[in-house]
Design a protein around this motif. Sequence first.
Motif, short mmCIF file in Angstrom:
data_model
loop_
_atom_site.label_atom_id
_atom_site.label_comp_id
_atom_site.label_asym_id
_atom_site.label_seq_id
_atom_site.Cartn_x
_atom_site.Cartn_y
_atom_site.Cartn_z
N THR A 196 -14.45 5.67 1.43
CA THR A 196 -14.08 7.04 1.10
C THR A 196 -15.26 7.84 0.53
O THR A 196 -15.40 9.02 0.81
CB THR A 196 -12.93 7.04 0.06
N GLY A 197 -16.09 7.21 -0.29
CA GLY A 197 -17.17 7.92 -0.95
C GLY A 197 -18.45 8.05 -0.14
O GLY A 197 -19.42 8.63 -0.62
N MET A 198 -18.47 7.54 1.09
CA MET A 198 -19.70 7.62 1.88
C MET A 198 -19.99 9.06 2.28
O MET A 198 -19.10 9.84 2.58
CB MET A 198 -19.59 6.75 3.15
N ARG A 199 -21.28 9.40 2.26
CA ARG A 199 -21.73 10.72 2.67
C ARG A 199 -22.79 10.55 3.75
O ARG A 199 -23.54 9.57 3.76
CB ARG A 199 -22.35 11.48 1.48
N PHE A 200 -22.85 11.52 4.66
CA PHE A 200 -23.80 11.46 5.76
C PHE A 200 -24.65 12.72 5.79
O PHE A 200 -24.18 13.79 5.42
CB PHE A 200 -23.06 11.28 7.09
N ASP A 201 -25.88 12.57 6.23
CA ASP A 201 -26.80 13.70 6.35
C ASP A 201 -27.47 13.60 7.72
O ASP A 201 -28.22 12.65 7.98
CB ASP A 201 -27.85 13.64 5.23
N LYS A 202 -27.18 14.55 8.59
CA LYS A 202 -27.71 14.50 9.96
C LYS A 202 -29.22 14.68 10.01
O LYS A 202 -29.86 14.34 10.99
CB LYS A 202 -27.02 15.54 10.83
N GLN A 203 -29.79 15.23 8.93
CA GLN A 203 -31.23 15.50 8.90
C GLN A 203 -32.04 14.34 8.30
O GLN A 203 -33.25 14.29 8.46
CB GLN A 203 -31.51 16.76 8.09
N ALA A 204 -31.38 13.44 7.60
CA ALA A 204 -32.11 12.39 6.87
C ALA A 204 -31.94 11.03 7.54
O ALA A 204 -30.94 10.74 8.19
CB ALA A 204 -31.60 12.31 5.44
N ARG A 205 -32.93 10.20 7.33
CA ARG A 205 -32.90 8.84 7.85
C ARG A 205 -32.37 7.89 6.78
O ARG A 205 -32.39 8.19 5.60
CB ARG A 205 -34.32 8.40 8.21
N ASN A 206 -31.93 6.72 7.22
CA ASN A 206 -31.57 5.67 6.26
C ASN A 206 -32.85 5.00 5.79
O ASN A 206 -33.78 4.80 6.57
CB ASN A 206 -30.68 4.61 6.90
N ALA A 207 -32.87 4.63 4.54
CA ALA A 207 -34.02 3.88 4.02
C ALA A 207 -33.96 2.47 4.59
O ALA A 207 -32.89 1.89 4.76
CB ALA A 207 -33.97 3.83 2.50
N LEU A 208 -35.11 1.94 4.91
CA LEU A 208 -35.19 0.57 5.42
C LEU A 208 -36.18 -0.23 4.57
O LEU A 208 -37.19 0.30 4.12
CB LEU A 208 -35.69 0.55 6.87
N ALA A 209 -35.86 -1.48 4.36
CA ALA A 209 -36.77 -2.39 3.67
C ALA A 209 -36.98 -3.60 4.57
O ALA A 209 -36.02 -4.21 5.03
CB ALA A 209 -36.19 -2.82 2.33
N PHE A 210 -38.23 -3.91 4.85
CA PHE A 210 -38.57 -5.08 5.65
C PHE A 210 -39.10 -6.14 4.69
O PHE A 210 -40.04 -5.90 3.94
CB PHE A 210 -39.62 -4.73 6.71
N VAL A 211 -38.48 -7.30 4.71
CA VAL A 211 -38.83 -8.36 3.77
C VAL A 211 -39.40 -9.54 4.54
O VAL A 211 -38.80 -10.00 5.52
CB VAL A 211 -37.59 -8.83 2.98
#
Length: 191
Positions: free
Chosen positions: A15-30
Amino acid sequence: MTLMVLGKENNVDNTGMRFDKQARNALAFVTLRADGECEFMFFHHPSADMLLTEAELDTDLIQKSTIFHYGSIRSILSYDPNLRLPLWPSPEAARKGILRIWDQADVIKISEDEIMFLTGGDDPYDDKVVLTKLFHPNLNVDTTGAGDAFVGGLLLNLAKNTQLFKRCIEVYKYLWGHYSHREMSDSIIAF
Protein backbone atom coordinates in the motif's frame (compact mmCIF):
# COMPACT_ATOMS: atom_id res chain seq x y z
CA MET A 1 9.75 -9.90 -12.04
CA THR A 2 9.47 -6.68 -10.12
CA LEU A 3 9.94 -6.45 -6.38
CA MET A 4 6.33 -5.28 -6.07
CA VAL A 5 4.97 -8.35 -7.85
CA LEU A 6 7.21 -10.69 -5.86
CA GLY A 7 6.07 -9.05 -2.62
CA LYS A 8 2.40 -9.27 -3.58
CA GLU A 9 2.80 -12.98 -4.37
CA ASN A 10 4.16 -13.42 -0.83
CA ASN A 11 1.35 -11.48 0.88
CA VAL A 12 3.39 -8.30 1.40
CA ASP A 13 1.19 -5.22 1.75
CA ASN A 14 2.52 -2.74 -0.81
CA THR A 15 0.00 0.00 0.00
CA GLY A 16 2.77 2.47 0.86
CA MET A 17 4.83 1.97 -2.30
CA ARG A 18 5.43 5.06 -4.43
CA PHE A 19 6.64 5.23 -8.02
CA ASP A 20 8.47 7.92 -9.96
CA LYS A 21 8.53 7.61 -13.76
CA GLN A 22 11.52 9.96 -13.95
CA ALA A 23 13.76 8.23 -11.40
CA ARG A 24 15.70 5.00 -11.47
CA ASN A 25 15.88 2.38 -8.76
CA ALA A 26 19.09 2.36 -6.78
CA LEU A 27 21.24 -0.69 -7.41
CA ALA A 28 24.03 -2.17 -5.33
CA PHE A 29 26.43 -4.69 -6.83
CA VAL A 30 28.15 -6.82 -4.21
CA THR A 31 31.23 -8.93 -4.80
CA LEU A 32 33.09 -11.12 -2.36
CA ARG A 33 36.81 -10.37 -2.20
CA ALA A 34 39.42 -13.10 -1.76
CA ASP A 35 39.76 -12.16 1.93
CA GLY A 36 36.03 -12.86 2.49
CA GLU A 37 34.98 -9.22 2.85
CA CYS A 38 32.26 -7.65 0.69
CA GLU A 39 32.95 -4.91 -1.80
CA PHE A 40 30.15 -2.66 -3.08
CA MET A 41 29.55 -0.68 -6.25
CA PHE A 42 26.48 1.57 -6.48
CA PHE A 43 24.28 2.90 -9.24
CA HIS A 44 22.17 5.46 -7.44
CA HIS A 45 22.47 9.12 -8.31
CA PRO A 46 19.77 10.30 -8.38
CA SER A 47 17.56 7.35 -7.47
CA ALA A 48 13.89 7.23 -6.53
CA ASP A 49 14.63 6.88 -2.80
CA MET A 50 16.65 10.11 -2.91
CA LEU A 51 13.74 11.99 -4.50
CA LEU A 52 11.04 10.83 -2.08
CA THR A 53 9.49 13.76 -0.24
CA GLU A 54 7.91 13.89 3.20
CA ALA A 55 4.58 14.78 1.59
CA GLU A 56 4.60 11.44 -0.28
CA LEU A 57 4.75 9.42 2.93
CA ASP A 58 1.54 7.81 4.17
CA THR A 59 1.96 8.63 7.86
CA ASP A 60 -1.29 6.88 8.78
CA LEU A 61 0.09 3.65 7.35
CA ILE A 62 3.36 4.12 9.24
CA GLN A 63 1.60 4.83 12.52
CA LYS A 64 -0.43 1.61 12.16
CA SER A 65 2.72 -0.47 11.81
CA THR A 66 4.07 -2.71 14.53
CA ILE A 67 7.66 -2.24 13.36
CA PHE A 68 9.03 0.60 11.27
CA HIS A 69 12.49 -0.33 10.02
CA TYR A 70 14.67 2.81 9.84
CA GLY A 71 13.11 6.06 10.74
CA SER A 72 12.02 8.02 13.77
CA ILE A 73 8.31 7.31 14.05
CA ARG A 74 7.63 5.26 17.15
CA SER A 75 6.69 1.63 16.88
CA ILE A 76 9.65 -0.66 17.39
CA LEU A 77 12.37 1.31 15.66
CA SER A 78 14.83 -0.99 13.95
CA TYR A 79 17.93 0.56 12.43
CA ASP A 80 20.65 -0.81 10.18
CA PRO A 81 23.26 1.89 9.48
CA ASN A 82 24.41 -0.14 6.48
CA LEU A 83 27.49 2.06 6.12
CA ARG A 84 28.45 2.59 2.49
CA LEU A 85 30.77 5.59 2.41
CA PRO A 86 30.49 6.17 -1.38
CA LEU A 87 26.81 7.06 -0.80
CA TRP A 88 27.68 9.89 1.61
CA PRO A 89 29.25 13.26 0.77
CA SER A 90 31.95 12.61 3.40
CA PRO A 91 32.79 10.27 6.29
CA GLU A 92 31.83 13.06 8.72
CA ALA A 93 28.39 13.39 7.08
CA ALA A 94 27.94 9.61 7.34
CA ARG A 95 28.88 9.57 11.04
CA LYS A 96 26.59 12.51 11.79
CA GLY A 97 23.70 11.00 9.79
CA ILE A 98 24.00 7.60 11.47
CA LEU A 99 24.30 9.01 14.98
CA ARG A 100 21.37 11.39 14.42
CA ILE A 101 18.95 8.45 14.72
CA TRP A 102 21.10 6.20 16.94
CA ASP A 103 19.62 7.03 20.35
CA GLN A 104 16.07 6.69 19.04
CA ALA A 105 16.53 3.11 17.81
CA ASP A 106 15.32 0.11 19.80
CA VAL A 107 17.09 -2.52 17.70
CA ILE A 108 20.33 -1.81 15.82
CA LYS A 109 22.14 -4.19 13.49
CA ILE A 110 25.76 -3.11 13.29
CA SER A 111 28.92 -4.69 11.90
CA GLU A 112 32.45 -4.66 13.26
CA ASP A 113 33.48 -2.16 10.57
CA GLU A 114 30.60 0.14 11.51
CA ILE A 115 31.58 -0.01 15.20
CA MET A 116 35.15 0.91 14.28
CA PHE A 117 33.91 3.75 12.07
CA LEU A 118 31.54 5.21 14.68
CA THR A 119 34.02 4.93 17.57
CA GLY A 120 36.99 6.32 15.66
CA GLY A 121 38.79 3.01 15.19
CA ASP A 122 38.25 1.35 18.57
CA ASP A 123 38.24 -2.43 18.93
CA PRO A 124 34.74 -3.66 17.96
CA TYR A 125 35.19 -6.74 20.17
CA ASP A 126 35.87 -4.69 23.29
CA ASP A 127 32.62 -4.71 25.28
CA LYS A 128 33.65 -1.56 27.14
CA VAL A 129 33.93 0.37 23.86
CA VAL A 130 30.45 -0.67 22.74
CA LEU A 131 28.86 -0.13 26.16
CA THR A 132 30.41 3.26 26.82
CA LYS A 133 30.34 4.77 23.32
CA LEU A 134 27.38 3.21 21.52
CA PHE A 135 24.97 1.57 23.96
CA HIS A 136 21.87 3.35 25.25
CA PRO A 137 19.19 2.06 27.67
CA ASN A 138 16.49 1.36 25.05
CA LEU A 139 18.82 -0.65 22.84
CA ASN A 140 18.49 -4.41 22.38
CA VAL A 141 21.80 -6.13 21.72
CA ASP A 142 22.59 -8.97 19.34
CA THR A 143 26.14 -10.04 20.15
CA THR A 144 26.29 -12.69 17.44
CA GLY A 145 26.65 -10.37 14.43
CA ALA A 146 24.35 -12.69 12.48
CA GLY A 147 23.32 -10.16 9.87
CA ASP A 148 20.24 -9.23 7.89
CA ALA A 149 18.52 -12.64 7.99
CA PHE A 150 18.82 -12.71 11.78
CA VAL A 151 17.44 -9.17 12.15
CA GLY A 152 14.59 -9.99 9.74
CA GLY A 153 13.65 -13.04 11.82
CA LEU A 154 13.98 -11.06 15.04
CA LEU A 155 11.72 -8.27 13.73
CA LEU A 156 9.15 -10.79 12.48
CA ASN A 157 8.96 -12.39 15.92
CA LEU A 158 8.83 -9.03 17.72
CA ALA A 159 5.97 -7.99 15.41
CA LYS A 160 4.10 -11.17 16.32
CA ASN A 161 4.74 -10.75 20.05
CA THR A 162 5.17 -7.13 21.10
CA GLN A 163 5.03 -8.21 24.77
CA LEU A 164 8.36 -9.97 24.23
CA PHE A 165 9.89 -6.70 23.05
CA LYS A 166 8.44 -4.76 26.00
CA ARG A 167 9.84 -7.35 28.41
CA CYS A 168 13.30 -7.11 26.83
CA ILE A 169 13.24 -3.32 27.25
CA GLU A 170 12.32 -3.76 30.93
CA VAL A 171 15.24 -6.17 31.43
CA TYR A 172 17.73 -3.80 29.76
CA LYS A 173 16.52 -0.80 31.74
CA TYR A 174 16.86 -2.80 34.93
CA LEU A 175 20.37 -3.96 34.03
CA TRP A 176 21.38 -0.44 32.95
CA GLY A 177 20.20 1.01 36.26
CA HIS A 178 21.63 -1.67 38.56
CA TYR A 179 24.94 -2.83 37.10
CA SER A 180 28.21 -1.32 35.96
CA HIS A 181 29.02 -1.37 32.25
CA ARG A 182 31.44 -4.25 32.84
CA GLU A 183 28.81 -6.27 34.68
CA MET A 184 26.30 -5.46 31.94
CA SER A 185 28.60 -6.74 29.23
CA ASP A 186 28.65 -10.07 31.04
CA SER A 187 24.85 -10.06 31.32
CA ILE A 188 23.75 -8.91 27.87
CA ILE A 189 21.15 -11.17 26.38
CA ALA A 190 21.74 -12.30 22.82
CA PHE A 191 18.41 -13.09 21.20
